[in-house]
Write an enzyme that holds these catalytic residues in place. Structure first.
Site, PDB file in Angstrom:
ATOM      1  N   ASN A  84       0.777  -1.237   0.000  1.00 13.99           N
ATOM      2  CA  ASN A  84       0.000   0.000   0.000  1.00 13.99           C
ATOM      3  C   ASN A  84       0.813   1.294   0.000  1.00 13.99           C
ATOM      4  OD1 ASN A  84      -2.499  -1.408   0.118  1.00 13.99           O
ATOM      5  ND2 ASN A  84      -2.152  -1.767   2.275  1.00 13.99           N
ATOM      6  N   TYR A  85       2.064   1.256   0.434  1.00 12.08           N
ATOM      7  CA  TYR A  85       2.819   2.506   0.594  1.00 12.08           C
ATOM      8  C   TYR A  85       4.070   2.592  -0.260  1.00 12.08           C
ATOM      9  CZ  TYR A  85      -0.284   3.752   4.370  1.00 12.08           C
ATOM     10  OH  TYR A  85      -1.404   4.095   5.080  1.00 12.08           O
ATOM     11  N   ILE A  86       4.733   1.471  -0.502  1.00 13.10           N
ATOM     12  CA  ILE A  86       5.934   1.487  -1.343  1.00 13.10           C
ATOM     13  C   ILE A  86       5.499   1.335  -2.797  1.00 13.10           C
ATOM     14  CG2 ILE A  86       8.065   0.279  -1.928  1.00 13.10           C
ATOM     15  CD1 ILE A  86       8.188  -0.659   0.996  1.00 13.10           C
TER      16      ILE A  86
END
Length: 754
Positions: A711-713
């Site tokens: 979800n973030y990288i």
């Protein structure tokens, strides 16, 4: 009623931030060939809400936003096929009897899905999500089956004859009787209140025994019945379980896929949640409350005007049928716990979800061109004479440097989780000269506890924010909320919210960590470094997890495996010495470990291997007979099992003889020093790989790498790692993630940078 779209998965919907106004389109130069084709332009953001601009905002920020904006990143593009195939779309008639979609030829449908590479296209209008949409609706949980007449709930030692609706609710609690949830007073209280409400709605007890106090209720008989049912399911043979699975898959098949603009695409969560007791995370005030059954009348379907409406269950009607092509959901309903909407959406590997992911990461990349101006402004405003500007500056600093979530106001009946803007007096402890201890419950009631060093001016401001008459339970940022903060960020970059900072800093941190990795060592060693980089990001984002119940057993199993590999290596080295004693003089260090393994240790290893072999053959015998029974074949005779176990007995004697004489027995094919050394080299490699994997498991036991990786990288960073360091993509992404991030795998090369 307008329903705001939510992200596909709960883990992805990480903050309550709302995208802000203003549109920016991604454009790129097109070739003559591309100009000849119809194109779909992808907008970088979708405008959902607008904020007024008359709040107190930084004048410096307004000036900065007038500067020339950096070029918007181009849509990723992989090399087009030299001879593009035309996609043939066939839509067959729909059987109205059961609402099933008649599928295209399977090979043709697979080609449709494979050929549509949206990341090579451009999209003119981001508000239109689809032109045609056909699907078969949703699957409802099965109707409740009443318990046998002899299975009752008891009240003050008297059986209670409950109506089916109330019996079902009582059964929800009974099934959890020995869990930690059922021992929680809040869980008990909420359950019993809802149980009594349902009991009253359904006409009360049939035999006049009316439960009034939870303490006098006995769910033991119901619990015992459910345990018997569980045990019976466990006793099903592997073939019976397989058959049930196949039947379930056949039933669900029509609901798994839909037709989006003529393409067959997968549906995500096509099942309506079954009723049950809400558990929640952490100390949730609503834990134990009844999640009520959802009926077709509660469900809103969404499909195109020409699509046949799926037939609802007999005796029911759909709540509403819409034809809204500006949204990405197929069905929705309102759940009763938090009074929020639940959605049936496209699967993670669908084109619409891929476009959404791409935009999110491109938005974070776009922040690169504004981050320096933002940091300069909030550093300056740390000394502003306007208190609101100071609070905005400190909050932006904390979100940028420590990846705090923005946070928002919570109702009294929600879990007491906070973010930056909702921090209270007691959540921050100041230790001069500039150390700050954060201690609060973040998203999903995960504790955020960190002692960090902050800028001296930030420390002074936090001291000011805690100045009397402030006291515990008072808001630290008493003039600030996420809407004001996001509105300020909007002045720098269209669509910028606090959540974009988390994605940007996570991906930027990963890029920096990957730059430090050297291209050397085995794949296992490279993966250890990759996971270490991922772990740095997970710690930044506070993606923690509790140690799993099976962690200790898994570590023990891995340790035992390494011990056995070491033992095999020592056996082979002993065999070398038995063949040629001069080898010891040639290379004494090579044989140093031979004397390290004492007989007691070796005996334990022998016993473990023999026990495992016996268990393996016993299970094999049962499994083979279950298969034969299912296929209508005669079972294996007991003599077959005895034959297998006799081999194990011979191995046990062999090991005992080795232990007594010290003479190693190896295969005839290995009666050669060079061959033995080659086998030892292979074992060394396996030991090294297993040791690295064990260290990785230990290091990651309390850190959730998946949340940050998915979800973030930016997934293109993981693709870069694999392509640059010759690591199979399967080592980083599971099959489902490879489908979800196909756009990243095909569009990023080894030189791509965030």
């Amino acid at each position: 009623m307008t329903v705001k779209q939510k992200n596909e998965s709960a883990s992805d919907d990480d903050d309550d931030d709302v995208p802000l106004a203003r549109k920016t389109k991604v454009r790129r130069k097109r070739t003559a060939k591309e100009d000849a084709d119809a194109k779909i332009e992808i907008n970088t953001i979708k405008e959902e809400d607008k904020y007024d601009s008359d709040e107190a905002l930084s004048s410096v920020a307004k000036k900065r936003c007038k500067k020339a904006e950096p070029k918007t990143p181009k849509v990723p593009k992989s090399k087009p096929s030299k001879t593009p195939k035309k996609i043939v779309k066939r839509e067959k008639s729909v059987e109205k009897q059961n609402g099933d979609l008649e599928e295209d030829d399977s090979k043709e449908s697979a080609e449709d899905s494979e050929e549509f590479k949206w990341w090579e296209k451009e999209n003119d209008d981001d508000t239109i999500k689809w032109n045609t949409l056909k699907h078969n609706g949703v699957i409802f949980p099965p109707a409740y089956e009443p318990l046998p007449s002899h299975v009752k709930m008891y009240y003050k030692s008297k059986p209670v004859d409950l109506p089916p609706q109330a019996e079902e609710v009582a059964g929800f609690f009974a099934a959890l009787l020995e869990s930690d949830h059922a021992k929680n007073p809040v869980f008990q209280k909420n359950f019993f209140e809802d149980f009594l409400e349902v009991l009253e709605e359904s006409g009360g007890s049939r035999n006049g025994v009316q439960p009034e106090k939870f303490e006098d209720c006995d769910f033991g008989k119901m619990f015992d019945y459910f345990q018997v049912q569980k045990d019976q399911k466990k006793q099903l043979s592997a073939q019976e379980k397989k058959q049930l699975k196949l039947e379930k898959e056949a039933f669900e098949e029509p609901y798994k896929f839909c037709y989006l603009d003529g393409r067959k695409e997968q549906v995500g969560n096509f099942r309506i949640e079954p009723p049950g007791l809400f558990r929640g995370r952490g100390a949730h005030p609503k834990t134990g409350k009844l999640k009520r059954r959802v009926y077709p009348e509660d469900v809103v379907l969404n499909l195109d005007n020409e699509a046949p409406v799926p037939v609802p269950p007999e005796g029911h009607n759909w709540g509403e049928v819409r034809h809204d092509n500006t949204v990405q959901w197929l069905a929705m309903w309102r759940e009763n716990i938090s009074n929020s909407f639940k959605y049936v959406r496209f699967a993670a590997n669908s084109s619409l979800k891929g476009i959404s992911d791409f935009k999110k990461f491109e938005k974070a990349r776009q922040l690169r061109g504004y981050i320096d101006a933002i940091r300069a402004d909030y550093t300056k405003n740390l000394k502003s004479k306007v208190m609101l500007e100071r609070q905005i500056a400190v909050a932006t600093y904390l979100i940028d440097v420590f990846a705090l979530r923005a946070g928002g106001e919570k109702a009294d009946d929600e879990a007491d989780t906070v973010g930056c803007c909702s921090l209270r007096y007691e959540h921050v402890t100041l230790k001069p000269p500039n150390n700050v201890i954060f201690d609060f419950l973040g998203k999903d009631s995960i504790r955020f506890y960190q002692e960090v060093q902050v800028d001296k001016q930030v420390f002074k401001n936090l001291t000011l924010f805690k100045k009397p008459p402030k006291k515990p339970s008072d808001q630290l940022f008493d003039r600030l909320d996420p809407s004001i903060l996001n509105k300020q960020l909007q002045n720098y970059m269209p669509g910028l919210t606090a959540k974009v900072f988390r994605t940007y800093n996570a991906s930027k941190t990963m890029q920096d960590q990957l730059d430090l990795i050297s291209n050397e060592g085995t794949v296992a060693e490279k993966m250890l470094r990759y996971n270490a980089a991922n772990r740095t990001v997970a710690i930044l984002c506070n993606h923690q997890r509790s140690v799993t119940k099976g962690h200790a057993a898994a570590v023990q199993k891995a340790t035992e495996k390494i011990e056995e590999l070491e033992w095999q290596k020592i056996r082979l080295k002993r065999a070398i010495l038995a063949l040629d004693k001069t080898e010891l003089k040639k290379n004494p260090r090579y044989f140093e470990e031979v004397g390290d393994l004492v007989k007691e240790q070796e005996s334990v290893i022998h016993a473990r291997i023999i026990e495992r072999e016996r268990e393996k053959y016993n299970k094999k015998f049962v499994r083979e007979n279950e298969k034969r029974k299912f296929d209508g074949e005669p079972p294996l005779p007991e003599s077959q099992l005895h034959e297998w176990l006799e081999k194990v007995d011979e191995l046990e004697k062999e090991y005992a003889e080795e232990l007594e004489t010290g003479v190693q027995q190896v295969k005839t094919s290995l009666q050669n020093v060079d061959k033995l050394k080659a086998q030892i080299e292979k074992l060394d490699h396996r030991i090294e790989t297993s040791t690295i994997q064990l260290k990785d498991r230990e290091d990651n036991s309390q850190v959730a790498l998946g949340t940050s990786k998915i979800n973030y990288i930016d997934p293109r960073l993981s693709v870069v790692f694999c392509k640059k360091f010759d690591v199979p993509i399967e080592k980083v992404f599971t099959k489902s993630l490879r489908e979800k991030f196909k756009w990243a795998i095909e569009s990023a090369d080894a030189n791509w940078r965030f």
